[in-house]
Design a protein around this motif. Structure first.
Motif, PDB file in Angstrom:
ATOM      1  N   LEU A   1      41.530  15.658  42.235  1.00 12.11           N
ATOM      2  CA  LEU A   1      41.020  17.079  41.607  1.00 12.11           C
ATOM      3  C   LEU A   1      40.448  18.041  42.511  1.00 12.11           C
ATOM      4  N   ASP A   2      40.682  19.388  42.403  1.00 12.93           N
ATOM      5  CA  ASP A   2      39.900  20.355  43.168  1.00 12.93           C
ATOM      6  C   ASP A   2      38.969  21.151  42.141  1.00 12.93           C
ATOM      7  N   VAL A   3      38.096  21.045  42.199  1.00 13.61           N
ATOM      8  CA  VAL A   3      36.883  21.666  41.270  1.00 13.61           C
ATOM      9  C   VAL A   3      37.165  23.262  41.833  1.00 13.61           C
ATOM     10  N   ARG A   4      36.606  23.939  40.948  1.00 19.10           N
ATOM     11  CA  ARG A   4      36.689  25.505  41.174  1.00 19.10           C
ATOM     12  C   ARG A   4      36.147  25.869  42.401  1.00 19.10           C
ATOM     13  N   GLY A   5      36.735  26.762  42.984  1.00 18.95           N
ATOM     14  CA  GLY A   5      36.283  27.360  44.413  1.00 18.95           C
ATOM     15  C   GLY A   5      36.915  26.403  45.569  1.00 18.95           C
ATOM     16  N   TYR A   6      37.681  25.336  45.273  1.00 15.04           N
ATOM     17  CA  TYR A   6      38.261  24.584  46.400  1.00 15.04           C
ATOM     18  C   TYR A   6      39.917  24.545  46.098  1.00 15.04           C
ATOM     19  N   GLY A   7      40.450  24.202  47.371  1.00 21.53           N
ATOM     20  CA  GLY A   7      41.819  23.802  47.350  1.00 21.53           C
ATOM     21  C   GLY A   7      42.578  25.022  46.662  1.00 21.53           C
ATOM     22  N   GLN A   8      43.540  24.597  45.897  1.00 22.77           N
ATOM     23  CA  GLN A   8      44.272  25.450  44.964  1.00 22.77           C
ATOM     24  C   GLN A   8      43.894  25.781  43.553  1.00 22.77           C
ATOM     25  N   SER A   9      42.715  25.453  43.363  1.00 23.40           N
ATOM     26  CA  SER A   9      41.871  25.675  42.030  1.00 23.40           C
ATOM     27  C   SER A   9      41.555  27.213  42.120  1.00 23.40           C
ATOM     28  N   THR A  10      41.096  27.649  40.997  1.00 22.56           N
ATOM     29  CA  THR A  10      40.807  29.247  40.861  1.00 22.56           C
ATOM     30  C   THR A  10      39.452  29.300  41.821  1.00 22.56           C
ATOM     31  N   ARG A  11      39.534  30.435  42.667  1.00 22.31           N
ATOM     32  CA  ARG A  11      37.889  30.803  43.003  1.00 22.31           C
ATOM     33  C   ARG A  11      37.345  31.491  42.335  1.00 22.31           C
ATOM     34  N   PRO A  12      35.971  31.361  42.164  1.00 19.46           N
ATOM     35  CA  PRO A  12      35.132  32.394  41.442  1.00 19.46           C
ATOM     36  C   PRO A  12      35.339  33.735  42.019  1.00 19.46           C
ATOM     37  N   PRO A  13      35.477  34.904  41.124  1.00 20.13           N
ATOM     38  CA  PRO A  13      35.645  36.226  41.546  1.00 20.13           C
ATOM     39  C   PRO A  13      34.754  36.575  42.680  1.00 20.13           C
ATOM     40  N   GLU A  14      33.207  36.182  42.604  1.00 21.26           N
ATOM     41  CA  GLU A  14      32.447  36.586  43.639  1.00 21.26           C
ATOM     42  C   GLU A  14      32.794  36.138  44.724  1.00 21.26           C
ATOM     43  N   MET A  15      33.731  35.277  45.230  1.00 24.75           N
ATOM     44  CA  MET A  15      34.440  34.810  46.596  1.00 24.75           C
ATOM     45  C   MET A  15      34.969  35.842  47.397  1.00 24.75           C
ATOM     46  N   ASP A  16      35.465  37.032  46.275  1.00 26.67           N
ATOM     47  CA  ASP A  16      36.282  38.077  47.090  1.00 26.67           C
ATOM     48  C   ASP A  16      35.193  39.266  47.600  1.00 26.67           C
ATOM     49  N   ALA A  17      33.965  38.908  47.414  1.00 29.18           N
ATOM     50  CA  ALA A  17      32.983  39.997  47.767  1.00 29.18           C
ATOM     51  C   ALA A  17      32.244  39.141  49.045  1.00 29.18           C
ATOM     52  N   PRO A  18      31.391  40.302  49.710  1.00 24.98           N
ATOM     53  CA  PRO A  18      30.484  39.504  50.996  1.00 24.98           C
ATOM     54  C   PRO A  18      29.704  38.263  50.527  1.00 24.98           C
ATOM     55  N   PRO A  19      29.378  37.237  50.927  1.00 18.47           N
ATOM     56  CA  PRO A  19      28.781  35.977  50.413  1.00 18.47           C
ATOM     57  C   PRO A  19      27.390  36.618  49.940  1.00 18.47           C
ATOM     58  N   GLU A  20      26.696  37.590  50.695  1.00 16.92           N
ATOM     59  CA  GLU A  20      25.023  37.541  50.448  1.00 16.92           C
ATOM     60  C   GLU A  20      25.211  38.537  48.975  1.00 16.92           C
ATOM     61  N   GLN A  21      26.092  38.939  48.161  1.00 16.56           N
ATOM     62  CA  GLN A  21      26.026  39.631  47.102  1.00 16.56           C
ATOM     63  C   GLN A  21      25.987  38.835  45.965  1.00 16.56           C
TER      64      GLN A  21
ATOM     65  N   TYR B   1      28.725  31.707  49.189  1.00 19.66           N
ATOM     66  CA  TYR B   1      29.959  30.718  49.785  1.00 19.66           C
ATOM     67  C   TYR B   1      29.369  30.715  51.455  1.00 19.66           C
ATOM     68  N   ARG B   2      30.127  30.020  52.045  1.00 16.07           N
ATOM     69  CA  ARG B   2      29.847  30.292  53.614  1.00 16.07           C
ATOM     70  C   ARG B   2      31.461  30.151  54.084  1.00 16.07           C
ATOM     71  N   ASN B   3      31.378  30.632  55.269  1.00 20.28           N
ATOM     72  CA  ASN B   3      32.782  30.777  56.261  1.00 20.28           C
ATOM     73  C   ASN B   3      32.729  29.618  57.251  1.00 20.28           C
ATOM     74  N   VAL B   4      33.529  28.683  56.715  1.00 21.04           N
ATOM     75  CA  VAL B   4      33.780  27.314  57.634  1.00 21.04           C
ATOM     76  C   VAL B   4      34.989  27.437  58.785  1.00 21.04           C
ATOM     77  N   PRO B   5      34.219  27.609  59.964  1.00 17.60           N
ATOM     78  CA  PRO B   5      35.497  27.574  61.085  1.00 17.60           C
ATOM     79  C   PRO B   5      36.008  25.950  61.466  1.00 17.60           C
ATOM     80  N   VAL B   6      36.765  25.703  60.700  1.00 19.63           N
ATOM     81  CA  VAL B   6      37.264  24.530  60.503  1.00 19.63           C
ATOM     82  C   VAL B   6      37.561  23.670  61.776  1.00 19.63           C
TER      83      VAL B   6
END
Length: 331
Positions: free
Chosen positions: A86-106, A186-191
């Motif tokens: 399973l990928d929970v929401r926000g991970y992998g191919q699951s739906t990302r919360p719409p807030e992830m399309d805006a800057p994280p501080e918002q 969210y955070r930006n991870v430099p993999v």
């Protein structure tokens, strides 16, 4: 002989399916990957597994990166299991919360552990219905151990056995994953930069042989591919929700239990590695001793491994321990 050669030679044909199932939230779909032997036609609770990822990387990244010719999912399917990840929401191919399309501080930290438990419940319900079974096995890692542990504590009737790899539990101070400061959504991870932190947990002399040759690059490419928006940037990043980090900060790192392990009433396997800095051995011991109502419990400590032991040279020790635990019958 390559230690993985015999496993490859004997592996049956594996069927792979990628499914999108509904969550309990309108507009949010969850990704489930299924691997099973092509010859498997009759499904049972004891031979069905649902896997749950940690706080940063998806289930595909953790459980389905092929090393030595096979991933952990391949290994389990090759041993006759019907395996879902399973990928929970926000991970992998699951739906990302719409807030992830805006800057994280918002936004406030997204996808807290409670949301993970609800998504796991949705996946369990889907699998039980599709396979016409009443229970299944859970295999989870790190933050996923919090999710699977909390779910099991409230739904023992739906779980056969619980196998946890370095599950989050009480910590003595801040977790290494928590950089401090205010947490945005969210955070930006430099993999590609993660290799340094991964290897830093091991003694210097052991670092060059810890990850199989080419394994880091394969894992990093799979991880980055789960976020096309981030991987298209330079340098490439992957967005990861911060709800799990906030829960670590407010619960485990603050000495507060997010759930009561004494409420788990199914057999439990704890797998831990000696160089794990994210879940130190004292934390693992506290968790193990808290499983006061499990019918039986076992702790397997793996030498020369870090928090990422499932992707390291000694991963087969973890795979074998989990396979043995799930396959035995002490009823």
């Amino acid at each position: 002989m390559d230690q993985h050669a015999s496993a490859r030679a004997d592996r049956p044909e594996i069927v792979v399916e990628d499914l999108m199932i509904p969550s309990d939230t309108a507009g949010i779909s969850l990704h489930l990957r299924n691997k099973r032997p092509a010859a498997l036609k009759t499904f049972s609770a004891e031979r069905t597994i649902l896997m749950m990822h940690g706080a940063t990387y998806s289930s595909e990244s953790l459980f389905d990166t092929p090393l030595g010719g096979a991933s952990f999912m391949d290994y389990l399917a090759g041993h006759g299991y019907d395996v879902f990840a399973l990928d929970v929401r926000g991970y992998g191919q699951s739906t990302r919360p719409p807030e992830m399309d805006a800057p994280p501080e918002q936004s406030e930290p997204l996808v807290r552990t409670g949301a993970g438990v609800r998504d796991l419940a949705s996946a369990v319900a889907h699998i039980l219905k599709q396979r016409r079974i009443a229970r299944l096995n859970l295999v989870a890692m790190s933050w996923g151990g919090s999710v699977a542990g909390a779910y099991t504590a409230g739904n023992n009737d739906k779980v056969v056995k619980l196998a946890l790899v370095a599950p989050l539990w009480l910590l003595q101070g801040p977790a290494p994953i928590d950089a401090g400061g205010r947490l945005g959504g969210y955070r930006n991870v430099p993999v590609l930069d993660f290799r340094t932190r991964w290897l830093s947990a091991a003694p210097e002399a052991a670092r060059s042989s810890l990850i199989p040759a080419g394994g880091f690059e394969r894992w990093a490419n799979i991880s980055l591919a789960t976020d096309p928006l981030g991987s298209a940037q330079t340098p490439a990043i992957m967005r990861a929700v911060n709800g799990p980090i906030l829960d670590i900060r407010e619960y485990w790192a603050a000495g507060k239990r997010l759930y009561d392990a004494g409420d788990i009433r199914v057999p439990v396997l704890l797998v831990h590695a000696e160089w794990d800095q994210d879940v130190p051995i004292a934390s693992a011991q506290n968790f193990f001793l808290s499983l006061t109502h499990a019918p039986y419990r076992r702790w397997v400590e793996i030498g020369e491994g870090t928090h990422m032991v499932l992707l390291e040279k000694n991963r087969l020790q973890a795979f074998d321990a989990i396979n043995q635990f799930l396959g035995e019958d002490y009823s």
